[in-house]
Write a protein that holds these residues in place. Structure first.
Motif, PDB file in Angstrom:
ATOM      1  N   HIS A   1       0.821  -1.204   0.000  1.00 38.89           N
ATOM      2  CA  HIS A   1       0.000   0.000   0.000  1.00 38.89           C
ATOM      3  C   HIS A   1       0.863   1.266   0.000  1.00 38.89           C
ATOM      4  N   LYS A   2       1.874   1.299   0.849  1.00 39.05           N
ATOM      5  CA  LYS A   2       2.699   2.500   0.958  1.00 39.05           C
ATOM      6  C   LYS A   2       3.580   2.702  -0.270  1.00 39.05           C
ATOM      7  N   HIS A   3       4.149   1.628  -0.800  1.00 35.91           N
ATOM      8  CA  HIS A   3       4.960   1.762  -2.017  1.00 35.91           C
ATOM      9  C   HIS A   3       4.109   2.313  -3.167  1.00 35.91           C
ATOM     10  N   HIS A   4       2.890   1.807  -3.309  1.00 33.91           N
ATOM     11  CA  HIS A   4       2.028   2.236  -4.410  1.00 33.91           C
ATOM     12  C   HIS A   4       1.623   3.699  -4.258  1.00 33.91           C
ATOM     13  N   ASN A   5       1.289   4.109  -3.042  1.00 36.21           N
ATOM     14  CA  ASN A   5       0.914   5.498  -2.816  1.00 36.21           C
ATOM     15  C   ASN A   5       2.071   6.454  -3.075  1.00 36.21           C
ATOM     16  N   ILE A   6       3.265   6.055  -2.651  1.00 36.28           N
ATOM     17  CA  ILE A   6       4.441   6.900  -2.900  1.00 36.28           C
ATOM     18  C   ILE A   6       4.695   7.001  -4.401  1.00 36.28           C
ATOM     19  N   ALA A   7       4.553   5.878  -5.123  1.00 34.68           N
ATOM     20  CA  ALA A   7       4.779   5.874  -6.572  1.00 34.68           C
ATOM     21  C   ALA A   7       3.795   6.805  -7.276  1.00 34.68           C
ATOM     22  N   LYS A   8       2.525   6.760  -6.895  1.00 33.57           N
ATOM     23  CA  LYS A   8       1.525   7.621  -7.530  1.00 33.57           C
ATOM     24  C   LYS A   8       1.787   9.089  -7.214  1.00 33.57           C
ATOM     25  N   ARG A   9       2.179   9.393  -5.990  1.00 31.75           N
ATOM     26  CA  ARG A   9       2.510  10.773  -5.638  1.00 31.75           C
ATOM     27  C   ARG A   9       3.742  11.237  -6.420  1.00 31.75           C
ATOM     28  N   SER A  10       4.709  10.357  -6.586  1.00 29.26           N
ATOM     29  CA  SER A  10       5.925  10.706  -7.334  1.00 29.26           C
ATOM     30  C   SER A  10       5.609  11.003  -8.789  1.00 29.26           C
ATOM     31  N   VAL A  11       4.661  10.248  -9.382  1.00 28.38           N
ATOM     32  CA  VAL A  11       4.241  10.514 -10.760  1.00 28.38           C
ATOM     33  C   VAL A  11       3.632  11.900 -10.863  1.00 28.38           C
ATOM     34  N   SER A  12       2.764  12.240  -9.929  1.00 29.27           N
ATOM     35  CA  SER A  12       2.091  13.542  -9.963  1.00 29.27           C
ATOM     36  C   SER A  12       3.073  14.700  -9.817  1.00 29.27           C
ATOM     37  N   ARG A  13       4.237  14.422  -9.219  1.00 27.59           N
ATOM     38  CA  ARG A  13       5.245  15.460  -9.034  1.00 27.59           C
ATOM     39  C   ARG A  13       6.308  15.449 -10.128  1.00 27.59           C
ATOM     40  N   GLY A  14       6.143  14.602 -11.131  1.00 29.17           N
ATOM     41  CA  GLY A  14       7.090  14.583 -12.247  1.00 29.17           C
ATOM     42  C   GLY A  14       8.323  13.742 -12.020  1.00 29.17           C
ATOM     43  N   GLY A  15       8.288  12.875 -10.996  1.00 33.43           N
ATOM     44  CA  GLY A  15       9.412  11.988 -10.736  1.00 33.43           C
ATOM     45  C   GLY A  15      10.332  12.521  -9.659  1.00 33.43           C
ATOM     46  N   ARG A  16      11.184  11.630  -9.141  1.00 32.29           N
ATOM     47  CA  ARG A  16      12.101  11.996  -8.065  1.00 32.29           C
ATOM     48  C   ARG A  16      13.493  12.349  -8.573  1.00 32.29           C
ATOM     49  N   ARG A  17      13.849  11.791  -9.715  1.00 28.82           N
ATOM     50  CA  ARG A  17      15.162  12.079 -10.299  1.00 28.82           C
ATOM     51  C   ARG A  17      14.982  12.603 -11.710  1.00 28.82           C
ATOM     52  N   ASP A  18      16.069  13.062 -12.297  1.00 29.72           N
ATOM     53  CA  ASP A  18      16.004  13.572 -13.665  1.00 29.72           C
ATOM     54  C   ASP A  18      15.490  12.495 -14.610  1.00 29.72           C
ATOM     55  N   ILE A  19      14.634  12.917 -15.527  1.00 32.37           N
ATOM     56  CA  ILE A  19      14.085  12.015 -16.537  1.00 32.37           C
ATOM     57  C   ILE A  19      14.804  12.274 -17.857  1.00 32.37           C
ATOM     58  N   PHE A  20      15.211  11.217 -18.529  1.00 35.85           N
ATOM     59  CA  PHE A  20      15.776  11.395 -19.870  1.00 35.85           C
ATOM     60  C   PHE A  20      15.383  10.202 -20.734  1.00 35.85           C
ATOM     61  N   LEU A  21      15.231  10.463 -22.027  1.00 33.75           N
ATOM     62  CA  LEU A  21      14.754   9.448 -22.959  1.00 33.75           C
ATOM     63  C   LEU A  21      15.929   8.804 -23.675  1.00 33.75           C
ATOM     64  N   GLY A  22      16.493   7.785 -23.035  1.00 35.14           N
ATOM     65  CA  GLY A  22      17.532   6.989 -23.656  1.00 35.14           C
ATOM     66  C   GLY A  22      18.938   7.502 -23.466  1.00 35.14           C
ATOM     67  N   SER A  23      19.119   8.808 -23.498  1.00 36.58           N
ATOM     68  CA  SER A  23      20.453   9.390 -23.395  1.00 36.58           C
ATOM     69  C   SER A  23      20.388  10.627 -22.514  1.00 36.58           C
ATOM     70  N   ARG A  24      21.484  10.905 -21.811  1.00 43.75           N
ATOM     71  CA  ARG A  24      21.481  11.963 -20.795  1.00 43.75           C
ATOM     72  C   ARG A  24      21.155  13.328 -21.371  1.00 43.75           C
ATOM     73  N   GLU A  25      21.491  13.583 -22.627  1.00 46.40           N
ATOM     74  CA  GLU A  25      21.222  14.899 -23.187  1.00 46.40           C
ATOM     75  C   GLU A  25      19.774  15.085 -23.624  1.00 46.40           C
ATOM     76  N   CYS A  26      18.991  14.009 -23.549  1.00 41.60           N
ATOM     77  CA  CYS A  26      17.588  14.068 -23.976  1.00 41.60           C
ATOM     78  C   CYS A  26      16.679  14.202 -22.749  1.00 41.60           C
TER      79      CYS A  26
END
Length: 242
Positions: free
Chosen positions: A116-141
């Protein structure tokens, strides 16, 4: 499905590298994201060694277009200039559906299995745009994550029919997820139907190649690991105060 999250990830460019094209210093993107790249995005949203994320499906929202750029990569052996051509995806956007399961090979972290707690944290993290930098395949993207309902909105390939992409890299088998002290690579043959790619489960991939021996990383609370209780307290302070 239990423990599922849904989101859209988009960027100006994407580079899901085909390993074959890296031999000569050039980089050429796959037409679609790999399972491993999407898993990396989900893990940037929220990850703990207690859980394993599985990518269920991805929906390609924008037309598949590429753009070639001439770059001068950093050379560490000498100071001479060298021009390399990288082929990127342009304006990629994907709706992603994923779920997590507990890592049964990490008995040392069994105390951290609070679904329950892992799922709630995951959904909250999605709503906040993630916890770490997001990149599509390569760091410059650099990419951006936003919560969405899968299959919402109009996609470019909604009525396009079936498209095959041939054999391509699926993902890695890591020791802490398999219980085997070996790093392996999986290959599969993806097919897109009306813009949606249903991913094979890692255990369903029959073409697997060993890479090297590798041991699972150890995690110790207070040193390199936070329990889900600590994570939950930091994520939902308003609930803890009640």
């Amino acid at each position: 499905m239990r423990n599922q999250i849904e989101f859209i990830v988009h960027a100006k460019y994407g580079l899901f590298t085909d390993p074959i094209t890296k031999i000569g210093g050039e980089k050429f993107t796959y037409q679609i994201p790999t399972y491993q790249a999407l898993k990396g995005i989900v893990e940037s949203v929220y990850w703990k060694p207690t859980i394993i994320w599985y990518i269920d499906e991805v929906r390609v929202m924008n037309p598949i277009q590429t753009e070639v750029k001439g770059l001068r990569p950093t050379k560490y052996q000498n100071s001479s200039n060298e021009l390399a051509y990288y082929t990127y995806l342009r304006n990629p956007a994907y709706q992603v559906r994923a779920h997590f399961e507990f890592n049964e090979h990490r008995e040392d972290l069994a105390y951290d299995r609070d679904e329950h707690k892992h799922h709630n944290i995951a959904k909250r993290s999605v709503s906040r745009g993630g916890r770490r930098d997001i990149f599509l395949g390569s760091r410059e993207c650099q990419g951006y994550v936003e919560a969405c309902e899968f299959n919402s909105g109009k996609g470019f390939y909604d009525d396009y029919g079936e498209i095959g992409f041939g054999p391509m890299f699926h993902g890695f088998n890591y020791p802490d997820e398999t219980g085997i002290n070996e790093l392996e690579a999986r290959i599969w043959i993806p097919v897109m139907k009306n813009g949606i790619i249903m991913f094979d489960h890692p255990e369903e991939c029959t073409l697997v190649r060993p890479i090297k021996e590798k041991e699972a990383k150890m995690f110790v609370v207070g040193e390199n690991f936070k329990s889900v209780e600590e994570e939950y307290t930091e994520t939902f302070p308003e609930e803890v105060k009640k």
